[in-house]
Design a protein around this motif. Structure first.
Motif, PDB file in Angstrom:
ATOM      1  N   THR A 106       0.832  -1.209   0.000  1.00 40.40           N
ATOM      2  CA  THR A 106       0.000   0.000   0.000  1.00 40.40           C
ATOM      3  C   THR A 106       0.860   1.248   0.000  1.00 40.40           C
ATOM      4  O   THR A 106       0.559   2.231  -0.687  1.00 40.40           O
ATOM      5  N   LEU A 107       1.943   1.233   0.755  1.00 42.16           N
ATOM      6  CA  LEU A 107       2.849   2.383   0.797  1.00 42.16           C
ATOM      7  C   LEU A 107       3.506   2.612  -0.562  1.00 42.16           C
ATOM      8  O   LEU A 107       3.640   3.756  -1.020  1.00 42.16           O
ATOM      9  N   ILE A 108       3.895   1.540  -1.246  1.00 39.93           N
ATOM     10  CA  ILE A 108       4.483   1.660  -2.587  1.00 39.93           C
ATOM     11  C   ILE A 108       3.469   2.265  -3.552  1.00 39.93           C
ATOM     12  O   ILE A 108       3.794   3.159  -4.350  1.00 39.93           O
ATOM     13  N   TYR A 109       2.228   1.767  -3.492  1.00 43.58           N
ATOM     14  CA  TYR A 109       1.170   2.336  -4.331  1.00 43.58           C
ATOM     15  C   TYR A 109       0.915   3.795  -3.966  1.00 43.58           C
ATOM     16  O   TYR A 109       0.697   4.643  -4.844  1.00 43.58           O
ATOM     17  N   GLY A 110       0.926   4.099  -2.671  1.00 42.75           N
ATOM     18  CA  GLY A 110       0.648   5.459  -2.222  1.00 42.75           C
ATOM     19  C   GLY A 110       1.645   6.461  -2.768  1.00 42.75           C
ATOM     20  O   GLY A 110       1.267   7.543  -3.247  1.00 42.75           O
ATOM     21  N   LEU A 111       2.927   6.128  -2.720  1.00 43.52           N
ATOM     22  CA  LEU A 111       3.956   7.022  -3.254  1.00 43.52           C
ATOM     23  C   LEU A 111       3.796   7.194  -4.758  1.00 43.52           C
ATOM     24  O   LEU A 111       3.994   8.294  -5.294  1.00 43.52           O
ATOM     25  N   LEU A 112       3.420   6.109  -5.443  1.00 40.89           N
ATOM     26  CA  LEU A 112       3.200   6.200  -6.891  1.00 40.89           C
ATOM     27  C   LEU A 112       2.045   7.144  -7.211  1.00 40.89           C
ATOM     28  O   LEU A 112       2.131   7.968  -8.138  1.00 40.89           O
ATOM     29  N   LEU A 113       0.965   7.075  -6.449  1.00 41.45           N
ATOM     30  CA  LEU A 113      -0.187   7.950  -6.672  1.00 41.45           C
ATOM     31  C   LEU A 113       0.149   9.402  -6.347  1.00 41.45           C
ATOM     32  O   LEU A 113      -0.347  10.328  -7.015  1.00 41.45           O
ATOM     33  N   PRO A 169      -7.990  15.954   8.529  1.00 41.01           N
ATOM     34  CA  PRO A 169      -8.974  15.147   7.780  1.00 41.01           C
ATOM     35  C   PRO A 169      -8.557  14.852   6.342  1.00 41.01           C
ATOM     36  O   PRO A 169      -8.880  13.784   5.816  1.00 41.01           O
ATOM     37  N   TYR A 170      -7.837  15.787   5.705  1.00 42.02           N
ATOM     38  CA  TYR A 170      -7.460  15.526   4.307  1.00 42.02           C
ATOM     39  C   TYR A 170      -6.419  14.414   4.233  1.00 42.02           C
ATOM     40  O   TYR A 170      -6.492  13.540   3.356  1.00 42.02           O
ATOM     41  N   MET A 171      -5.469  14.419   5.157  1.00 43.05           N
ATOM     42  CA  MET A 171      -4.454  13.352   5.176  1.00 43.05           C
ATOM     43  C   MET A 171      -5.112  12.012   5.480  1.00 43.05           C
ATOM     44  O   MET A 171      -4.755  10.987   4.885  1.00 43.05           O
ATOM     45  N   ASP A 172      -6.076  12.025   6.367  1.00 48.99           N
ATOM     46  CA  ASP A 172      -6.812  10.801   6.686  1.00 48.99           C
ATOM     47  C   ASP A 172      -7.583  10.303   5.465  1.00 48.99           C
ATOM     48  O   ASP A 172      -7.590   9.106   5.153  1.00 48.99           O
ATOM     49  N   ALA A 173      -8.223  11.237   4.769  1.00 49.02           N
ATOM     50  CA  ALA A 173      -8.965  10.874   3.554  1.00 49.02           C
ATOM     51  C   ALA A 173      -8.020  10.368   2.467  1.00 49.02           C
ATOM     52  O   ALA A 173      -8.364   9.444   1.714  1.00 49.02           O
ATOM     53  N   LEU A 174      -6.831  10.958   2.389  1.00 45.94           N
ATOM     54  CA  LEU A 174      -5.844  10.529   1.397  1.00 45.94           C
ATOM     55  C   LEU A 174      -5.455   9.072   1.611  1.00 45.94           C
ATOM     56  O   LEU A 174      -5.400   8.284   0.661  1.00 45.94           O
ATOM     57  N   ILE A 175      -5.210   8.688   2.853  1.00 43.56           N
ATOM     58  CA  ILE A 175      -4.834   7.312   3.162  1.00 43.56           C
ATOM     59  C   ILE A 175      -5.984   6.354   2.850  1.00 43.56           C
ATOM     60  O   ILE A 175      -5.782   5.292   2.258  1.00 43.56           O
ATOM     61  N   HIS A 176      -7.200   6.728   3.229  1.00 44.06           N
ATOM     62  CA  HIS A 176      -8.368   5.901   2.915  1.00 44.06           C
ATOM     63  C   HIS A 176      -8.543   5.753   1.396  1.00 44.06           C
ATOM     64  O   HIS A 176      -8.877   4.669   0.910  1.00 44.06           O
ATOM     65  N   GLU A 177      -8.319   6.833   0.669  1.00 47.44           N
ATOM     66  CA  GLU A 177      -8.505   6.788  -0.783  1.00 47.44           C
ATOM     67  C   GLU A 177      -7.445   5.924  -1.459  1.00 47.44           C
ATOM     68  O   GLU A 177      -7.730   5.233  -2.445  1.00 47.44           O
ATOM     69  N   GLN A 226      -6.123   3.283  -0.134  1.00 51.92           N
ATOM     70  CA  GLN A 226      -6.561   1.911   0.115  1.00 51.92           C
ATOM     71  C   GLN A 226      -7.760   1.537  -0.745  1.00 51.92           C
ATOM     72  O   GLN A 226      -7.857   0.406  -1.225  1.00 51.92           O
ATOM     73  N   ARG A 227      -8.679   2.469  -0.928  1.00 50.46           N
ATOM     74  CA  ARG A 227      -9.868   2.187  -1.742  1.00 50.46           C
ATOM     75  C   ARG A 227      -9.501   2.036  -3.210  1.00 50.46           C
ATOM     76  O   ARG A 227      -9.930   1.085  -3.879  1.00 50.46           O
ATOM     77  N   TYR A 228      -8.723   2.965  -3.720  1.00 57.71           N
ATOM     78  CA  TYR A 228      -8.453   3.033  -5.149  1.00 57.71           C
ATOM     79  C   TYR A 228      -7.618   1.846  -5.633  1.00 57.71           C
ATOM     80  O   TYR A 228      -7.846   1.322  -6.725  1.00 57.71           O
ATOM     81  N   MET A 240     -14.476  -1.321   2.635  1.00 52.91           N
ATOM     82  CA  MET A 240     -14.130  -2.673   3.065  1.00 52.91           C
ATOM     83  C   MET A 240     -12.800  -3.118   2.470  1.00 52.91           C
ATOM     84  O   MET A 240     -12.714  -4.104   1.745  1.00 52.91           O
ATOM     85  N   VAL A 241     -11.751  -2.413   2.770  1.00 61.51           N
ATOM     86  CA  VAL A 241     -10.448  -2.776   2.214  1.00 61.51           C
ATOM     87  C   VAL A 241      -9.851  -3.984   2.917  1.00 61.51           C
ATOM     88  O   VAL A 241      -8.929  -4.621   2.409  1.00 61.51           O
ATOM     89  N   SER A 242     -10.351  -4.298   4.119  1.00 62.91           N
ATOM     90  CA  SER A 242      -9.783  -5.408   4.899  1.00 62.91           C
ATOM     91  C   SER A 242     -10.812  -6.504   5.122  1.00 62.91           C
ATOM     92  O   SER A 242     -10.905  -7.070   6.201  1.00 62.91           O
ATOM     93  N   SER A 243     -11.598  -6.791   4.088  1.00 55.43           N
ATOM     94  CA  SER A 243     -12.657  -7.786   4.145  1.00 55.43           C
ATOM     95  C   SER A 243     -13.835  -7.258   4.963  1.00 55.43           C
ATOM     96  O   SER A 243     -13.922  -6.057   5.244  1.00 55.43           O
ATOM     97  N   ALA A 244     -14.743  -8.143   5.323  1.00 50.57           N
ATOM     98  CA  ALA A 244     -15.968  -7.723   6.000  1.00 50.57           C
ATOM     99  C   ALA A 244     -16.384  -8.776   7.010  1.00 50.57           C
ATOM    100  O   ALA A 244     -15.914  -9.916   6.979  1.00 50.57           O
ATOM    101  N   GLY A 245     -17.271  -8.384   7.894  1.00 49.25           N
ATOM    102  CA  GLY A 245     -17.811  -9.319   8.875  1.00 49.25           C
ATOM    103  C   GLY A 245     -16.931  -9.482  10.099  1.00 49.25           C
ATOM    104  O   GLY A 245     -16.007  -8.708  10.347  1.00 49.25           O
TER     105      GLY A 245
END
Length: 286
Positions: A101-108, A142-150, A152-154, A222-227
């Motif tokens: 995720t960190l590798i993808y994050g830096l790429l984005l 909040p923007y940094m928090d949203a960035l991390i969530h995005e 993971q989502r994307y 649900m980036v880490s599964s569900a339930g």
């Protein structure tokens, strides 16, 4: 204290000649080293509710507490074997997915410099440059928090999650799923649902913020599964991503070796896990 003890002893396994000697800062944790398969030689007899109550905020403590009270149970659930497996899942499985995720994050961040600039502005405003980021800062960012969530989502690192077994017969649409059947959850279909995310195909942290600029809580995330069997390390992973990315953006300017418009963020392989493409970047000190 307990967490530091685990890290210290895993990095430097104890030997017979060391006789469980440890620095004063971690000596109170020595009775728990058996949970990592390290030499204990009877020290675990010191386990008691009184010692455990000092660290109730730790998930590990919960397991140890139940283990203490279940020692006379013929079929205990909180066993040392389960504890070792839980720790292994957190450190091994969590490390792999968090690193990817960190590798993808830096790429984005290289691909979308305007988003990087907004994140750096928030870091400068809330933290500045003269101290390290802390988890206490996260609620004010909040923007940094949203960035991390995005991120993971994307990138949906594990598109279909891991197999889960149903515990009873389930009627789904016109199909009957028998008890014990292993199923996979299509997390991508939820994370890219246009009814919940206005721009599902795009990388846009703003779509995770409400009108007041605070991050929205969504049952679709649900980036880490569900339930009940959701990833036990989800919170730890997000905490690590926040600390790593915030520190990097605070201390460095990211520079791609190609034009940002030419950066391709598509995975090179999609299986159980999405594999990011190879790329190079420069870290320029601020």
């Amino acid at each position: 204290m307990l967490k530091n003890c685990i890290i210290d002893h895993r990095q430097s396994p104890l030997t017979d000649t060391q006789d469980l000697r440890a620095p004063p800062s971690v000596q109170p944790c020595v009775p728990y080293v058996q949970c990592l398969g390290l030499p204990c030689r009877g020290h675990c007899r010191h386990l008691s509710p009184l010692r455990l109550c000092d660290h109730r905020q730790s998930p590990l403590t919960v397991i140890l507490t139940h283990h203490f009270y279940e020692k006379h149970n013929k079929k205990p659930e909180f066993t040392m074997a389960n504890l070792i497996m839980t720790i292994s899942d957190v450190f091994v499985a969590g490390t792999e997915t968090m690193t990817t995720t960190l590798i993808y994050g830096l790429l984005l961040l290289l691909k979308y410099p305007e988003i990087t600039a907004k994140a750096k502005e928030e870091i400068e405003r809330v933290i500045g440059r003269h101290r390290s980021p802390s988890m206490q800062d996260r609620s004010n960012m909040p923007y940094m928090d949203a960035l991390i969530h995005e991120i993971q989502r994307y990138m949906y690192i594990v598109p279909n999650g891991l197999p889960h077994a149903v515990t009873q017969n389930i009627k789904f649409s016109e199909y009957l799923i028998p008890n014990g059947t292993n199923i996979f959850t299509s997390l991508t279909s939820v994370l890219y649902d246009a009814k919940e995310f206005p721009n599902p195909e795009g990388f846009d942290p703003d779509q995770l913020l409400d009108e007041s600029g605070n991050i929205k809580k969504s049952t679709y995330f649900m980036v880490s599964s569900a339930g009940k069997r959701v990833c036990v390390g989800e919170g730890l992973s997000r905490m690590q991503l926040y600390i790593f990315l915030t520190t990097i953006l605070q201390q460095f300017t990211l520079k791609p070796l190609v034009d940002s418009k030419d950066i391709d963020t598509s995975p090179v392989l999609n299986g159980v896990e999405s594999v990011p493409p190879f790329y190079k970047l420069c870290f320029v000190p601020v």
